[in-house]
Design a protein around this motif. Structure first.
Motif, short mmCIF file in Angstrom:
data_model
loop_
_atom_site.label_atom_id
_atom_site.label_comp_id
_atom_site.label_asym_id
_atom_site.label_seq_id
_atom_site.Cartn_x
_atom_site.Cartn_y
_atom_site.Cartn_z
N VAL A 188 0.95 -1.14 0.03
CA VAL A 188 0.00 -0.08 0.05
C VAL A 188 1.01 1.41 0.17
O VAL A 188 1.88 1.16 0.40
CB VAL A 188 -0.80 0.19 1.00
CG1 VAL A 188 -1.94 -1.00 0.82
CG2 VAL A 188 -0.27 0.07 2.63
N PRO A 224 5.32 2.76 -6.71
CA PRO A 224 4.19 2.02 -7.17
C PRO A 224 3.96 0.48 -7.49
O PRO A 224 3.17 -0.08 -7.24
CB PRO A 224 3.30 2.74 -8.23
CG PRO A 224 4.03 4.24 -8.11
CD PRO A 224 5.52 3.98 -7.50
N ASN A 249 2.83 -1.92 -4.77
CA ASN A 249 1.61 -1.99 -4.45
C ASN A 249 1.03 -3.15 -5.12
O ASN A 249 1.60 -3.54 -6.22
CB ASN A 249 0.92 -0.79 -5.19
CG ASN A 249 1.01 0.58 -4.63
OD1 ASN A 249 1.49 0.57 -3.16
ND2 ASN A 249 0.67 1.70 -4.88
N ASP A 255 -0.23 3.41 -9.13
CA ASP A 255 -0.06 4.39 -8.04
C ASP A 255 -1.83 5.06 -7.84
O ASP A 255 -2.43 5.37 -8.66
CB ASP A 255 0.45 5.81 -8.28
CG ASP A 255 0.69 6.76 -7.38
OD1 ASP A 255 0.14 6.66 -6.35
OD2 ASP A 255 1.21 7.81 -7.78
N GLN A 267 -6.59 -0.98 -5.97
CA GLN A 267 -5.57 -0.40 -5.05
C GLN A 267 -6.08 0.61 -4.11
O GLN A 267 -5.71 0.51 -2.81
CB GLN A 267 -4.30 0.08 -5.74
CG GLN A 267 -3.28 0.59 -5.09
CD GLN A 267 -2.54 -0.95 -4.39
OE1 GLN A 267 -2.48 -1.81 -5.14
NE2 GLN A 267 -2.32 -0.79 -3.22
N HIS A 283 -6.28 0.49 0.08
CA HIS A 283 -5.58 1.71 1.23
C HIS A 283 -6.57 2.03 2.31
O HIS A 283 -6.17 2.55 3.25
CB HIS A 283 -5.33 2.85 0.38
CG HIS A 283 -4.13 2.77 -0.53
ND1 HIS A 283 -3.66 3.76 -1.27
CD2 HIS A 283 -3.21 1.75 -0.95
CE1 HIS A 283 -2.72 3.27 -2.07
NE2 HIS A 283 -2.47 2.03 -1.84
#
Length: 169
Positions: A46, A76, A79, A84, A157, A161
């Protein structure tokens, strides 16, 4: 439970002190049911791995055992979905979403809440924000085939978060 105090000294806070008034990972507000723990979020990737690099002493070492972190800058590719999905902290500040006790934002609040810090008033505000993000779950269900984890990766994504596990949608 005996109240325990933590003192924070990192790049964003010096001498900040808070009480742990609830057992770690339990006694959550009844409306707050995150699907991911902070440790799971860090292991899944994250915030491009940069969010927690200078404040590890505040949190359990176990949270970082499998964390995807970047020592230099946001990456990114770390992740879960390789994209991003973050706005700069300056945007969060401009919108008034940052509370002075949690200068890093919602995830910092969640980590501290998970550890046992309670802040009446701020809890309700942050939980309301968490619930509002759920609209993205409905959007994914409408737009994506079940099991297609690569449909709308940025949106997935972003949900991650906020402690929603979008891989199950």
């Amino acid at each position: 439970m005996k109240v325990r105090w933590l003192v924070v000294n990192d790049r964003m806070q010096q001498g900040y002190r808070y009480a742990l008034a609830a057992p770690i990972g339990s006694k959550f507000h009844p409306d707050f049911r995150p699907e991911l723990t902070p440790a799971e979020m860090l292991a899944l990737g994250v915030f491009g791995g940069k969010y927690m690099t200078d404040c590890r002493d505040e949190f359990p070492e176990s949270w970082f055992a499998e964390a995807r972190l970047s020592s230099l800058r946001k990456d990114p590719s770390l992740n879960c979905f390789g994209v991003d999905a973050s706005q700069p902290l300056s945007v969060w500040r401009a919108k008034g979403w940052i509370h002075a006790d949690d200068p890093r934002g919602w995830f910092q609040w969640y980590c501290r809440y998970y550890q046992g810090r309670r802040m009446p008033g701020e809890e309700e505000r942050q939980i309301a924000r968490w619930k509002a993000i759920r609209r993205h779950v409905a959007q994914l269900r409408r737009a994506c085939e079940p099991g297609d984890c690569w449909c709308r990766p940025r949106q997935r994504q972003a949900l991650m978060h906020w402690a929603y596990d979008s891989r199950s949608i």
